[in-house]
Design a protein around this motif. Structure first.
Motif, PDB file in Angstrom:
ATOM      1  N   HIS A 105       0.845  -1.203   0.000  1.00 52.92           N
ATOM      2  CA  HIS A 105       0.000   0.000   0.000  1.00 52.92           C
ATOM      3  C   HIS A 105       0.878   1.249   0.000  1.00 52.92           C
ATOM      4  O   HIS A 105       1.854   1.339   0.739  1.00 52.92           O
ATOM      5  CB  HIS A 105      -0.916   0.001   1.222  1.00 52.92           C
ATOM      6  CG  HIS A 105      -1.878  -1.145   1.241  1.00 52.92           C
ATOM      7  ND1 HIS A 105      -2.916  -1.278   0.348  1.00 52.92           N
ATOM      8  CD2 HIS A 105      -1.937  -2.236   2.036  1.00 52.92           C
ATOM      9  CE1 HIS A 105      -3.577  -2.387   0.584  1.00 52.92           C
ATOM     10  NE2 HIS A 105      -2.995  -2.994   1.608  1.00 52.92           N
ATOM     11  N   GLN A 150       0.290  -7.606   1.838  1.00 52.22           N
ATOM     12  CA  GLN A 150      -0.335  -6.411   1.270  1.00 52.22           C
ATOM     13  C   GLN A 150      -0.429  -6.506  -0.253  1.00 52.22           C
ATOM     14  O   GLN A 150      -1.433  -6.119  -0.850  1.00 52.22           O
ATOM     15  CB  GLN A 150       0.446  -5.157   1.659  1.00 52.22           C
ATOM     16  CG  GLN A 150       0.281  -4.747   3.087  1.00 52.22           C
ATOM     17  CD  GLN A 150       0.997  -3.446   3.398  1.00 52.22           C
ATOM     18  OE1 GLN A 150       1.157  -2.580   2.532  1.00 52.22           O
ATOM     19  NE2 GLN A 150       1.437  -3.297   4.632  1.00 52.22           N
ATOM     20  N   ARG A 192      -3.788  -6.514  -2.512  1.00 54.81           N
ATOM     21  CA  ARG A 192      -4.042  -5.629  -3.658  1.00 54.81           C
ATOM     22  C   ARG A 192      -4.409  -6.442  -4.897  1.00 54.81           C
ATOM     23  O   ARG A 192      -5.277  -6.036  -5.675  1.00 54.81           O
ATOM     24  CB  ARG A 192      -2.823  -4.748  -3.932  1.00 54.81           C
ATOM     25  CG  ARG A 192      -2.583  -3.698  -2.841  1.00 54.81           C
ATOM     26  CD  ARG A 192      -1.401  -2.809  -3.155  1.00 54.81           C
ATOM     27  NE  ARG A 192      -1.702  -1.994  -4.320  1.00 54.81           N
ATOM     28  CZ  ARG A 192      -0.783  -1.335  -5.029  1.00 54.81           C
ATOM     29  NH1 ARG A 192       0.488  -1.405  -4.694  1.00 54.81           N
ATOM     30  NH2 ARG A 192      -1.134  -0.619  -6.071  1.00 54.81           N
TER      31      ARG A 192
END
Length: 172
Positions: free
Chosen positions: A46, A157, A161
């Motif tokens: 992120h 992460q 995504r």
């Protein structure tokens, strides 16, 4: 808790295995790993983007890319991380085998950093895909070095995504 969480384990002190199920067909998920327009939308943690994403998706081909922190609230804001992937084997839509290197912007490999051989398997679960990543490091110390750098948080992460992109594209 969702059944689509990442599972991780270490085997033989130098093999990192990651698994996660994505709610999309195998061919669909595989495509998101080979086309730059998709990789730019999900690869990285992120707050990071891929301003450079040059890919030659074939055995012997190279994926050279730059991850850049664009989130002003992160300590790493403005930082760039260059990487170079050299593909060894591609069996579409089942498997991708490559060596993953840290590099500079010219593609010169950083020999001081770990360079695992990664095998990504895309297992067909009848409408869903189980992604299994096996990263083989040259030593326990090399694996520990990337774990200390935050690899597990980063890949969690990144795959979050990827899952977000899968869900977005399924709606369109």
């Amino acid at each position: 808790m969702s059944k689509h969480v990442m599972i991780s384990r270490v085997e033989n002190d130098k093999v990192l295995v990651l698994e996660r199920v994505f709610d999309a067909p195998r061919e669909f998920v595989f495509k998101l790993f080979k086309e730059p327009e998709y990789l730019k939308r999900w690869w990285g943690t992120h707050g990071w983007e891929l301003p450079v994403c040059n890919i030659d998706f074939r055995p012997g081909g190279v994926w050279h890319y730059c991850m850049k922190c664009v989130d002003q609230n992160q300590d790493e804001y403005g930082m760039e991380s260059w990487n170079k992937t050299i593909y060894k084997e591609i069996v579409e839509p089942e498997k991708i085998v490559y060596t993953d290197y840290f590099s500079d912007e010219d593609g010169n490999i950083n020999e001081a950093m770990p360079a695992p051989e990664v095998t990504m398997e895309f297992l067909d679960l009848g409408g869903e895909t189980k992604l299994v990543s096996r990263s083989v490091f040259d030593s326990e110390e090399s694996l520990q070095a990337v774990l200390d750098m935050g690899l597990l948080e980063g890949i969690t992460q990144t795959w979050d995504r990827l899952n977000e992109l899968v869900e977005t594209l399924k709606k369109n």
